[in-house]
Design a protein around this motif. Structure first.
Motif, PDB file in Angstrom:
ATOM      1  N   ILE A  96       0.838  -1.207   0.000  1.00  0.00           N
ATOM      2  CA  ILE A  96       0.000   0.000   0.000  1.00  0.00           C
ATOM      3  C   ILE A  96       0.870   1.253   0.000  1.00  0.00           C
ATOM      4  CG2 ILE A  96      -1.612   1.337   1.407  1.00  0.00           C
ATOM      5  CD1 ILE A  96      -2.939  -1.236   2.223  1.00  0.00           C
ATOM      6  N   LEU A  97       1.925   1.262   0.795  1.00  0.00           N
ATOM      7  CA  LEU A  97       2.813   2.422   0.849  1.00  0.00           C
ATOM      8  C   LEU A  97       3.535   2.636  -0.481  1.00  0.00           C
ATOM      9  CD1 LEU A  97       4.332   1.961   4.435  1.00  0.00           C
ATOM     10  CD2 LEU A  97       2.448   3.445   3.722  1.00  0.00           C
ATOM     11  N   THR A 102       4.348   5.637  -5.697  1.00  0.00           N
ATOM     12  CA  THR A 102       4.392   5.651  -7.159  1.00  0.00           C
ATOM     13  C   THR A 102       3.279   6.516  -7.738  1.00  0.00           C
ATOM     14  OG1 THR A 102       3.086   3.610  -7.159  1.00  0.00           O
ATOM     15  CG2 THR A 102       5.475   3.400  -7.333  1.00  0.00           C
ATOM     16  N   HIS A 103       2.105   6.500  -7.128  1.00  0.00           N
ATOM     17  CA  HIS A 103       1.016   7.324  -7.648  1.00  0.00           C
ATOM     18  C   HIS A 103       1.303   8.806  -7.422  1.00  0.00           C
ATOM     19  CE1 HIS A 103      -2.964   9.277  -7.762  1.00  0.00           C
ATOM     20  NE2 HIS A 103      -3.261   8.348  -8.675  1.00  0.00           N
ATOM     21  N   ALA A 104       1.804   9.164  -6.242  1.00  0.00           N
ATOM     22  CA  ALA A 104       2.124  10.566  -5.964  1.00  0.00           C
ATOM     23  C   ALA A 104       3.247  11.058  -6.874  1.00  0.00           C
ATOM     24  CB  ALA A 104       2.515  10.733  -4.498  1.00  0.00           C
ATOM     25  N   GLY A 108       3.299  14.010  -9.987  1.00  0.00           N
ATOM     26  CA  GLY A 108       4.161  15.187  -9.793  1.00  0.00           C
ATOM     27  C   GLY A 108       4.056  15.809  -8.422  1.00  0.00           C
ATOM     28  N   ARG A 109       3.562  15.084  -7.455  1.00  0.00           N
ATOM     29  CA  ARG A 109       3.428  15.603  -6.092  1.00  0.00           C
ATOM     30  C   ARG A 109       4.696  15.262  -5.306  1.00  0.00           C
ATOM     31  NH1 ARG A 109      -2.680  13.106  -5.444  1.00  0.00           N
ATOM     32  NH2 ARG A 109      -3.691  14.515  -6.961  1.00  0.00           N
ATOM     33  N   HIS A 110       5.770  15.962  -5.630  1.00  0.00           N
ATOM     34  CA  HIS A 110       7.071  15.652  -5.046  1.00  0.00           C
ATOM     35  C   HIS A 110       7.137  16.033  -3.570  1.00  0.00           C
ATOM     36  CE1 HIS A 110       8.362  14.745  -9.079  1.00  0.00           C
ATOM     37  NE2 HIS A 110       8.042  15.977  -9.498  1.00  0.00           N
ATOM     38  N   GLU A 111       6.384  17.084  -3.154  1.00  0.00           N
ATOM     39  CA  GLU A 111       6.388  17.473  -1.745  1.00  0.00           C
ATOM     40  C   GLU A 111       5.798  16.371  -0.870  1.00  0.00           C
ATOM     41  OE1 GLU A 111       7.772  20.047  -0.377  1.00  0.00           O
ATOM     42  OE2 GLU A 111       8.477  20.807  -2.323  1.00  0.00           O
ATOM     43  N   LYS A 149       9.540  -0.080 -11.836  1.00  0.00           N
ATOM     44  CA  LYS A 149       8.632  -0.075 -12.991  1.00  0.00           C
ATOM     45  C   LYS A 149       7.439  -1.015 -12.827  1.00  0.00           C
ATOM     46  CE  LYS A 149      11.163  -3.480 -15.808  1.00  0.00           C
ATOM     47  NZ  LYS A 149      11.807  -3.697 -17.129  1.00  0.00           N
ATOM     48  N   ILE A 150       7.614  -2.103 -12.085  1.00  0.00           N
ATOM     49  CA  ILE A 150       6.481  -3.022 -11.926  1.00  0.00           C
ATOM     50  C   ILE A 150       5.321  -2.364 -11.171  1.00  0.00           C
ATOM     51  CG2 ILE A 150       7.400  -4.005  -9.796  1.00  0.00           C
ATOM     52  CD1 ILE A 150       6.190  -6.666 -10.653  1.00  0.00           C
ATOM     53  N   TYR A 151       5.654  -1.431 -10.229  1.00  0.00           N
ATOM     54  CA  TYR A 151       4.617  -0.766  -9.442  1.00  0.00           C
ATOM     55  C   TYR A 151       3.914   0.326 -10.239  1.00  0.00           C
ATOM     56  CZ  TYR A 151       6.931  -3.207  -5.642  1.00  0.00           C
ATOM     57  OH  TYR A 151       7.470  -4.179  -4.830  1.00  0.00           O
ATOM     58  N   TYR A 152       4.508   0.715 -11.368  1.00  0.00           N
ATOM     59  CA  TYR A 152       3.868   1.697 -12.239  1.00  0.00           C
ATOM     60  C   TYR A 152       2.918   1.042 -13.248  1.00  0.00           C
ATOM     61  CZ  TYR A 152       6.764   5.594 -10.641  1.00  0.00           C
ATOM     62  OH  TYR A 152       7.350   6.580  -9.889  1.00  0.00           O
ATOM     63  N   SER A 153       2.995  -0.266 -13.382  1.00  0.00           N
ATOM     64  CA  SER A 153       2.170  -0.950 -14.393  1.00  0.00           C
ATOM     65  C   SER A 153       0.724  -1.068 -13.924  1.00  0.00           C
ATOM     66  CB  SER A 153       2.731  -2.346 -14.679  1.00  0.00           C
ATOM     67  OG  SER A 153       2.641  -3.158 -13.529  1.00  0.00           O
TER      68      SER A 153
END
Length: 707
Positions: A96-97, A102-104, A108-111, A149-153
């Motif tokens: 979950i973390l 990866t979603h943030a 583009g939510r770098h903060e 990359k697997i978590y971005y799929s």
């Protein structure tokens, strides 16, 4: 379901608690309860709601809310799990973390990403699976990095959401419920059981009503049967004096023994002249053997009261008389069936070629020579479907399904059509090989159908216009005069004509409407005129225009047996009740039984009546030759067979060693009976259909006599 029951129970308990608090006057407690209920983290223990809330936290990058809900779930549920389940929960939290990071980062939510590591660095720094993740804020294109990359799929994210939902569903079903909630769950189950019980009672009442109606019909049928039996018994009793007279004649003619003198019955009339008495009461005037003339006179007078088959030849008298007496005694026996209902269907305007019961026995499909198919109810004679194919239909079969609405049919245009009789339209059409446009026969199972096709014509055989017109309906030549020269000419012409045609046997997938395979035909590609499948559609028996019967294994796609059954075309084939033998009917009234287990050995050659295979021969009506429909149909256990005849349908009892005994005649048609069908699987009664060249079909209910 269990989740729906538990959710309904939890809502009912919440309402009961609020009602109780309000009744007791605990207003502040009620406000606190409603406030905490609004901020409920476990969402009423509904897995879908919890997963939805966690995803909302991830999509909004609200880490505080995400951490809060997971901590509450951990305190309330996860801490009670065993060690193995807690390890699974630990891995699920890590996923979950990572999903959150990866979603943030993708958004583009770098903060939010930096704030996450600042807050979680102490707890994650010692974990080996998180060492490379601290480089995520400084990695360019992390979706291409091997670690991230697997978590971005999308595939991983979809699989993770499903895993999360399954985890919570399993968790909530294993958690013990409090007594109050468990009571409400049981109450909900009780309500469900009561509802089901009520529906079952309604169904039982409807079944009882239907049973009472059926019993009333059975009583009416039994009453009609009793009436029919009384008429048969009365008719049989009238025949007994005639039988006794025949036996007396046999004794006189065979041995010359004297007939015992009869005394005059009191009250018999006499005149002053010669007394007029029945022959059985005439006293002999001397020895009948003393004079040949006296014997001849007595024999001549006896013949007036005997049966027509009794002959004056003393060498054959014993045999002739015994056969006549036996025939009359047989006719006086109780018949195996009594026809209690005979209804006539007259909606066709052309001679009928096919008739077939639907598998559920509530419908009958009939086809005429004009290519019109009708589906109707044999009990009410109401037509439920009419389909005009605009051309001749050579074959048709019901598709075995729970709801009998589909019929396969084909003719001379190389197209197989699936008719939906409920809608009256074709569901689909399949175009077969255009080189084999004449589809002679087809049979269907729930998953496949088999098609027998033939070429259209023979180019090297000259035919007269009248012969070509008749041959356009089939492969056999029309009947010719019964002289030797005509018979030989017909046989030669038929042989040449059949050799001019080429046959093809194909197996198709019913659901996909695709060709599966071609079945191999030995002895050349001869046209197959008739077919039948066994009960599980693994074996196919066929009859060919070359007079051969072939047995195929459809699963293995091979021919198992082939034997000569007729010198000419085989019109009908059918498996026996136990599927250990095959019945066939071919040209020249050849009705036979063949063994499947002993490589086509002839078991019986039945002496069938004349024109059983071509009942329409000699009729003034135009009818296809050879016939297309069923020429015979068996009762459920092959003990009785229904056959076609030039003026009626005949029922025979099938005996051992190739014996047939005629037991019932079904009349009512004004022309030859062209096709029949007999509904199987009934114990106390049965139903059969007979169709005629006079455009009518008769539905006959037969009540079985007890053995």
């Amino acid at each position: 379901t269990t989740f729906a029951t538990m959710a309904a129970a939890m809502g009912a308990v919440d309402e009961a608690i609020k009602e109780y608090l309000l009744y007791r006057g605990f207003v502040q407690t009620l406000k606190s309860f409603e406030l905490e209920k609004k901020d409920e983290k476990d969402k009423g223990m509904r897995a879908s709601k919890i997963v939805e809330y966690i995803l909302q936290c991830i999509y909004r990058s609200d880490f505080n809310s995400l951490q809060s809900v997971w901590s509450q779930l951990n305190r309330k549920f996860f801490s009670r799990l065993n060690h193995e389940s807690q390890n699974s929960t630990f891995k699920l939290e890590s996923s979950i973390l990572k999903f959150y990071l990866t979603h943030a980062n993708r958004q583009g939510r770098h903060e939010e990403v930096r704030a996450f590591f600042e807050k979680m660095s102490d707890s994650l720094a010692s974990r080996r699976d998180w060492k490379e993740w601290f480089a995520l804020p400084f990695t360019k294109s992390p979706e291409l990095h091997s670690t991230f990359k697997i978590y971005y799929s999308k595939e991983w994210q979809d699989a993770f959401i499903i895993t999360l939902h399954n985890f919570f569903s399993t968790l909530f079903t294993s958690v013990p419920l409090p007594s109050l909630l468990n009571f409400e769950v049981e109450h909900q189950k009780m309500l469900s059981v009561q509802t089901e019980n009520r529906l079952l009672h309604e169904q039982l009442a409807a079944t009882k009503t239907e049973l009472a109606s059926t019993e009333s019909k059975v009583q009416k049928l039994e009453a009609r049967m009793a009436q029919q039996m009384s008429l048969i018994t009365a008719a049989a009793s009238k025949k007994k004096p005639a039988v006794a007279t025949a036996m007396a004649g046999a004794a006189l003619a065979a041995g010359g023994s004297r007939v015992p003198p009869m005394k005059k019955v009191q009250g018999a009339e006499s005149s002053p002249g010669t007394a007029r008495r029945p022959f059985s009461m005439v006293e002999p005037q001397g020895d009948p053997l003393s004079s040949k003339s006296n014997l001849d006179n007595d024999w001549a007078r006896l013949r007036q009261f005997s049966f027509p088959s009794v002959k004056s030849d003393t060498t054959n008298t014993k045999q002739d008389i015994s056969e006549t007496v036996k025939a009359h005694i047989t006719n006086s026996e109780q018949p195996p069936f009594v026809a209690v209902d005979q209804l006539t269907y007259r909606d066709h305007s052309a001679p009928i070629t096919h008739c077939k019961f639907a598998p559920n026995a509530t419908k009958v499909a009939t086809v005429d020579v004009d290519g019109v198919l009708r589906v109707w109810d044999p009990a009410t004679l109401e037509t439920s479907c009419k389909y005009d194919s605009k051309s001749s239909l050579f074959s048709m079969d019901w598709v075995p399904q729970p709801v009998d609405n589909l019929i396969l049919m084909a003719g001379g245009d190389a197209v197989v059509r699936l008719l939906d009789t409920a809608m009256g339209t074709c569901h689909w059409e399949v175009a077969a090989d255009a080189k084999f446009p004449k589809i002679l026969s087809l049979v269907c199972s729930p998953s496949i159908f088999v098609v027998s096709a033939a070429s259209q014509s023979s180019s090297h055989i000259p035919l007269s216009p009248s012969t070509a017109k008749l041959l356009s309906f089939g492969l056999s030549s029309p009947s010719l005069p019964s002289s030797r020269s005509a018979s030989g000419e017909m046989h030669n012409m038929q042989k040449k004509f059949s050799e001019g045609f080429v046959g093809q046997l194909s197996v198709w997938d019913l659901k996909k409407q695709q060709l599966n395979t071609f079945l191999p035909l030995s002895s050349g590609a001869v046209p197959i005129s008739c077919m039948a499948l066994n009960h599980n559609s693994t074996l196919l028996v066929t009859g060919g225009t070359d007079g051969k019967i072939r047995l195929f294994d459809i699963v293995q796609n091979q021919q198992l047996l082939c034997w000569d059954a007729n010198t000419r075309e085989v019109y009908n084939v059918q498996f026996s009740y136990d599927e250990n033998s095959v019945y066939s009917m071919g040209k020249e009234d050849k009705f036979s039984q063949w063994s499947v287990m002993q490589s086509g050995r002839l078991l019986a050659d039945f002496p069938i009546h004349q024109h059983a295979s071509q009942p329409a021969v000699g009729s003034e009506h135009h009818f296809p030759s050879p016939p297309r429909g069923n020429l015979f149909a068996f009762e459920s256990e092959n003990k009785y067979v229904l056959t076609c005849a030039p003026s009626q349908a005949l029922v025979y009892k099938v005996g051992q060693e190739g014996q047939l005994q005629k037991t019932l005649t079904l009349s009512g048609h004004s022309g030859p009976v062209t096709c029949v069908d007999w509904l199987q699987g009934r114990r106390s009664y049965s139903n059969c259909i007979t169709c005629s060249i006079d455009c009518s079909a008769r539905s006959v209910n037969l009540l079985k006599n007890s053995d």
